[in-house]
Design a protein around this motif. Structure first.
Motif, PDB file in Angstrom:
ATOM      1  N   ASN A  24       0.872  -1.168   0.000  1.00 47.25           N
ATOM      2  CA  ASN A  24       0.000   0.000   0.000  1.00 47.25           C
ATOM      3  C   ASN A  24       0.918   1.230   0.000  1.00 47.25           C
ATOM      4  O   ASN A  24       1.207   1.802   1.035  1.00 47.25           O
ATOM      5  N   VAL A  48      -5.772  -2.224  -0.087  1.00 51.92           N
ATOM      6  CA  VAL A  48      -6.300  -0.866   0.098  1.00 51.92           C
ATOM      7  C   VAL A  48      -6.357  -0.467   1.576  1.00 51.92           C
ATOM      8  O   VAL A  48      -6.904   0.571   1.921  1.00 51.92           O
TER       9      VAL A  48
ATOM     10  N   ASP B 414     -11.915   8.368  -3.155  1.00 54.96           N
ATOM     11  CA  ASP B 414     -12.301   6.974  -2.904  1.00 54.96           C
ATOM     12  C   ASP B 414     -11.156   6.176  -2.274  1.00 54.96           C
ATOM     13  O   ASP B 414     -11.383   5.331  -1.407  1.00 54.96           O
ATOM     14  N   GLY B 415      -9.936   6.482  -2.687  1.00 51.64           N
ATOM     15  CA  GLY B 415      -8.797   5.796  -2.067  1.00 51.64           C
ATOM     16  C   GLY B 415      -8.707   6.087  -0.583  1.00 51.64           C
ATOM     17  O   GLY B 415      -8.587   5.177   0.231  1.00 51.64           O
ATOM     18  N   SER B 416      -8.818   7.357  -0.214  1.00 54.74           N
ATOM     19  CA  SER B 416      -8.708   7.748   1.193  1.00 54.74           C
ATOM     20  C   SER B 416      -9.812   7.138   2.041  1.00 54.74           C
ATOM     21  O   SER B 416      -9.583   6.690   3.163  1.00 54.74           O
ATOM     22  N   ARG B 442     -11.405   6.200  -8.984  1.00 52.77           N
ATOM     23  CA  ARG B 442     -10.986   4.796  -9.071  1.00 52.77           C
ATOM     24  C   ARG B 442      -9.472   4.647  -9.235  1.00 52.77           C
ATOM     25  O   ARG B 442      -8.982   3.787  -9.957  1.00 52.77           O
ATOM     26  N   SER B 443      -8.744   5.500  -8.546  1.00 55.15           N
ATOM     27  CA  SER B 443      -7.298   5.330  -8.571  1.00 55.15           C
ATOM     28  C   SER B 443      -6.673   6.101  -7.420  1.00 55.15           C
ATOM     29  O   SER B 443      -7.317   6.944  -6.801  1.00 55.15           O
ATOM     30  N   TYR B 444      -5.404   5.764  -7.121  1.00 56.21           N
ATOM     31  CA  TYR B 444      -4.595   6.629  -6.284  1.00 56.21           C
ATOM     32  C   TYR B 444      -3.983   7.657  -7.234  1.00 56.21           C
ATOM     33  O   TYR B 444      -2.791   7.646  -7.514  1.00 56.21           O
ATOM     34  N   LEU B 469      -7.651   1.703  -8.586  1.00 51.61           N
ATOM     35  CA  LEU B 469      -8.708   1.070  -7.782  1.00 51.61           C
ATOM     36  C   LEU B 469      -9.786   0.452  -8.662  1.00 51.61           C
ATOM     37  O   LEU B 469     -10.897   0.223  -8.208  1.00 51.61           O
TER      38      LEU B 469
END
Lengths: 516, 516
Positions: A24, A48, B414-416, B442-444, B469
Motif C-alpha cells: 500500500n 487498500v 475513494d482511495g482515502s 478509481r485510482s490513487y 482502484l
C-alpha cells in the motif's frame, strides 16, 4: 537505468527467495514501486488498507514457510499494519516490512507525515534497521533476511529514506547464512519418555510448534495410545495439517474454566514446541496459569526447533507406532434445521474440499468446527496466536496467493470481520478462491459473557448498546458486493450446504453470511 | 457497588469536563465500560474500528476545544488507533486515550495479546502513563488532563491494568490546574508591524494556529489591505471559521511547485501561529523549504498561544481596520455538465447550508473547493495537518457528535475513504447529520503524478495496477447501504446539486458517490 538503493533492496529480497510483496504505497515508496516493477522475480499485490497487507504477508509465510514482504507508507502506514504484525510475530511468521521514510534531509523539517517509524517498528518487530546510505542497503537487507530465516527472529522492518532509495549504488552485499536451526533436547526427550511411560493420564503431552505437521499429529497420537497420557495441541497453532487419516489432535480449550478443568489432574506436562499454557486474560479469583500448581514441565523442543524430529525421538523411545485415523464423517441429519454451532460444524466439515486451507477466527459460534473438521478430508487449519481480531480475512488473502491450487475457507464473526473488511477488495482484485463465512450474531457476543466473568456485572441499559452490532446490522452481502465479491445469506443447514458447495465449485471469492 | 480504579478514572475525566468517549472495548476494558455506564456525565459511542474512535475524538476536540476520550483494547487496539492519533497530535487536538492492559500479574506470562503498549503510545502521545495502583489513578489522571489542557501537550495515553481497574479505592486526587496559555511576543509584533508597513508584497503574513477564527481572518485581511503584503493560511489548518462576511484567506498551495512559486518574491515572513512552511515530501532537485533562501521570519505567536490576540495587536499597530467581505456566490451555469473539479466546487459552495462543518480530504479533485466555499455562508473548514489518509470520515463523526445542530459535509477521495470506511456504521448508529461526498476516480490518482515528479518514471505495465482502484471498482452506494447509510450516485451538476440539497434537508447520514 542506473541501479539505485531501491533496486539494491529488491535484489536482496529476490536473492533470498522473497518473491511476494503486499503493498500500500505512497509518494515515499515510488522508487521502491519502480524497483519492484523492474525485478520480474517479485510479485506485488495492492491492498487498500495496510492491515490487509501485513495479514496477507503472515498468511503467505505460514503456507510457504518463507518470508513475504509488505510495502508501507511512512509511520502512519506502518501503524495501520501493526495489529496484524503483532499477530504475525506471535505466530512466528517470517515477514519483512519495507517502509518508505522521508528523505534524510527532509526529516528535520517535521513535515506532516513525519513520525517515529523506528519507535513504532520496535514494538512489533524482532529486527529494525534504517538504511542510511544506498551503498549499505544490500548488506543490511541480507543481514535482516538471514535473521528472520533463523530460529531467533521472525519480523524484520527495514526503513528506507527516500533519498537513499533514489541514490545510485553499485554495491552488492555478501550473502549471509542464517543461524542453524535449533536442536531438540535429547536428554529432555529421555526424561519425557520415562515420565510418559510411568504417568498415564497424569501426564499431558502438549504440542505448540508454529507448524504442526500431519506426521507430528500421528506421532503424538501414537504416544498417547501407547502411554494413556492426555494429548493437546495449544489452543491456537499457527498452522496445522489435519483431516483424512491424520489422527485428530484435541486442543487446550480457549476459555479459562474448561481449560483449567481439562488440565486439573495433570502433574507433569511434556512440551513439544509449546509453552506452559496460560489464560488469554486474567480473571479475579482464577489462576492465569492453566497447569495445576506444582505441575512439572519438561520442554523437549524449543519453539523454533524441529519439533517433528523431537516427536520422532520420543515415539521411538516409547516404541509408539503411528496408526492411520479412520474418519467417520456424518452428514447433518436435518437439512431444514436452523444453523447452530453444532449444525454449522457438521455442515462445514461435510462440505470441506480436499486440501482446503481453513483460517479460523470464530469463537462464540465456532466451538465445534475444529472437532468436526478433524474427520473431513486433508486440510490445513490456521489459528490466531496473537489474539488481535481482524486477522483471518487478510491471512486468507496471503494463503490463497501462496496456494493458488487450493481452496481457502475463512470463518469469522461479524464483529471481527469489520476490522479489516478491505481484504474483500483484494480477494476480488486477484480473483482468489476464498470462501468467507461470516457468523453473524450482530454483537460482540463474547464480551457480554466476559463482562460478568471478569466481575464487572452484566451489561446494563447504558452498556448493552456498546456490545451490540445492531442498529444498524451490517449487511454483509451488500458490503461484499460493494467490494466486488459475490455474496449470499444462509439461514438453514440446506442453504449453508448449498452455498458452500456452490462457492467451492466456482472460481473467485464468495461471501456467505450465516445468520445465527 | 464499591468504587474501583475504573471509577476513579472516569470521575477524573468527568470532573475535568471530558464528557464523550469513542470506544472499541474488549475484555480488559469491561470494568471501564461498567464505570463509564455508572457516570451519567459521560457519553459513550461505539466504533467498530479503533481508527474511527481516534479520528472521532479528534473531530470532537476540534469543534469543542475540549478533550475527548477513546477507549481502546490493549496494544493492538491502540495500534489500530495510531494513524488518526498521529493526525490528532499534529492538529493539536486534545485527546485522552484510555487503554486497558492485562492485569499486572498476568503480563509476565506473555499471553497472546501482550504487547508493548507504552512503546506504541510514546510514538503518538505527548503524555504516557501506566497507572500502577487504584489509589494513584485519580491523581495521575488529573495530571495528564492538566497537561493536555495546557499549551505544551495534546495527546495523553493512560494505560490501566485490569487489576488496577477492578481494585477498590477511595482516593481522589487534588485538582490540577493547567499551565497558563502562552503569550504572544509583543516585541516581535512591533518588528512585524514595521516590516509589514515597509515591505509591501515582499512580506508574507502566514496564519497557522490550530483554530483560525473569523476574527483572525478579518484582522489578517485588514492588514493585507493596509500594507499590500501577501496573505496565506497554512495549507492545512485544523479548524477555520470562514464564509459569509468573513474575508477569504488564501492558503499556501499543497503542491511543492505552486507553493514555491507563490512565495518566490517574499523576503520576510510574519508567522502567526504558523511555522515556516515546508514541502509535504522531498523531491530530487527541489528545496523542501518553501520560503526562498535567506527569507527572514518573524514569529509573533507560538503555535498554542492566543493567535487572535497577536493579530489584534498587529492590526492595532498598523491601524488596520477589518471590513466585512461581500460574498459573490454564483450558481453553476450548466446544470447538465459533467462534474469537474471546478463545477464540483461551484455546486458544493452553492448548496452549502449555513453553519456547515466541512471536513476536507480531497486533493486531486478538490482543488477549487476551498476557494469557492469562501463565498458560501458561514461555515467551519477542517483540514488534515498530519497527512495520514482516512482521517475525514472519522473526524466528521466526532464533529457531528460535538455539534448536533449543525450539518457536517465530508469530502474525500475513494482511495482515502477506504482506510476507515467503518465510520459509516457510526454515522448510521447515531443517525448523525453527515453528508459524505466520495470523489471517485478509481485510482490513487495523486500517486501517478507523484511518481514522475519524484524521479521514479511513469507507471509501467507492472506498476500501473498498483496505483489503480479498478478491477474491481469499489461500489460506494452498496458499501454505504451495507453500513446502514442511504446512498446515491451523481454524474452531472444537476444530480449532485439535487443530492446535496436532499441530504442537507433530511436527517441522518447520506453518502453521495461523485463520479469524476
Amino acid at each position: 537505468m542506473t541501479r539505485n538503493g531501491a533496486d539494491a533492496l529488491v535484489e536482496a529480497l529476490v536473492a533470498a527467495g522473497v518473491d511476494t510483496c503486499f503493498a500500500n504505497p505512497g509518494t515515499t515508496e515510488m522508487h521502491l514501486l519502480a524497483a519492484l516493477g523492474r525485478h520480474p522475480g517479485m510479485h506485488t499485490h495492492l491492498c487498500v488498507f495496510e492491515g490487509v497487507a501485513s495479514g496477507a504477508a503472515d498468511g503467505y509465510a505460514r503456507m510457504t514457510g518463507k518470508p513475504a514482504a509488505t510495502l508501507l507508507h511512512l509511520g502512519p502506514g506502518f501503524a495501520n499494519a501493526m495489529a496484524n504484525l503483532h499477530n504475525a510475530k506471535k505466530a512466528n511468521s517470517a515477514v519483512v516490512n519495507i517502509v518508505g521514510e522521508h528523505a534524510t534531509y527532509h526529516l528535520e523539517l517535521d513535515a506532516p507525515l513525519t513520525a517515529d517509524i523506528e519507535g513504532m517498528a520496535e514494538t512489533v518487530s524482532d529486527v529494525v534497521a534504517t538504511l542510511e546510505s544506498a551503498d549499505e542497503v544490500s548488506a543490511a537487507t541480507n543481514h535482516a533476511l538471514a535473521e528472520i530465516a533463523g530460529p531467533s527472529a521472525r519480523v524484520a522492518t527495514l526503513v528506507l529514506p527516500n533519498d537513499v532509495a533514489w541514490s545510485p549504488t553499485d554495491v552488492a552485499g555478501e550473502p549471509v547464512a542464517p543461524a542453524p536451526a535449533l536442536e531438540f533436547d535429547a536428554q529432555a526427550v529421555a526424561r519425557a519418555a520415562r515420565t510418559l511411560s510411568e504417568g498415564g493420564s497424569g501426564v499431558a503431552l502438549l504440542l505448540g510448534a508454529p507448524f504442526v505437521t500431519a506426521r507430528m499429529a500421528s506421532l503424538a497420537d501414537a504416544i498417547q495410545k501407547k502411554t494413556g497420557c492426555r494429548l493437546f495441541a495449544e489452543s491456537a497453532v499457527s498452522r496445522m495439517e489435519r483431516g483424512g487419516d491424520t489422527p485428530p489432535l484435541p486442543r487446550v480449550p480457549f476459555h479459562v474454566d474448561p481449560a483449567t478443568e481439562a488440565l486439573a489432574e495433570v502433574w507433569a506436562a511434556v512440551l513439544v514446541g509449546a509453552r506452559a499454557p496460560v489464560a488469554f486474560f486474567a480473571y479475579p479469583g482464577r489462576r492465569s496459569e492453566l497447569l495445576p500448581k506444582g505441575c512439572e514441565t519438561i520442554a523437549v523442543s524449543p519453539l523454533l526447533a524441529d519439533a517433528e524430529k523431537a516427536l520422532e525421538a520420543l515415539a521411538a523411545a516409547l516404541e509408539a507406532k503411528p496408526e492411520p485415523h479412520r474418519p467417520t464423517l456424518v452428514a447433518p441429519a436435518d437439512r431444514s434445521a436452523v444453523i447452530t454451532p453444532e449444525t454449522l460444524a457438521a455442515t462445514v466439515a461435510h462440505a470441506l474440499p480436499e486440501q482446503a486451507i481453513v483460517v479460523d477466527e470464530s469463537i462464540t459460534n465456532g466451538g465445534f468446527l475444529y472437532a468436526y473438521c478433524g474427520d473431513a478430508g486433508r486440510h490445513d487449519w490456521i489459528n490466531n496466536r496473537g489474539g488481535s481480531i481482524g486477522y483471518s480475512t487478510p491471512v486468507a488473502v496471503g494463503a490463497a496467493v501462496a496456494c493458488p491450487d487450493r481452496r481457502v475457507l475463512t470463518i469469522t464473526g461479524d464483529g471481527s470481520a469489520l476490522y479489516t473488511l478491505q481484504s474483500l477488495w483484494s480477494m476480488a482484485r486477484d480473483q482468489l478462491d476464498i470462501t468467507v463465512l461470516i457468523l453473524a450474531n450482530r454483537s460482540y457476543k463474547i464480551l457480554a459473557n466476559e463482562m460478568s466473568k471478569i466481575g464487572a456485572g452484566n451489561p446494563g441499559e447504558r452498556e448493552a448498546p456498546l456490545l451490540s452490532l445492531d442498529h444498524p446490522e451490517p449487511q454483509w452481502t451488500q458490503l461484499a458486493q460493494g467490494f466486488g465479491v459475490s455474496a449470499e445469506r444462509a439461514t438453514t443447514v440446506a442453504e449453508l450446504d448449498a452455498a458452500l458447495r456452490g462457492a467451492f465449485s466456482s472460481s473467485g471469492p464468495r461471501l456467505i453470511e450465516v445468520v445465527m
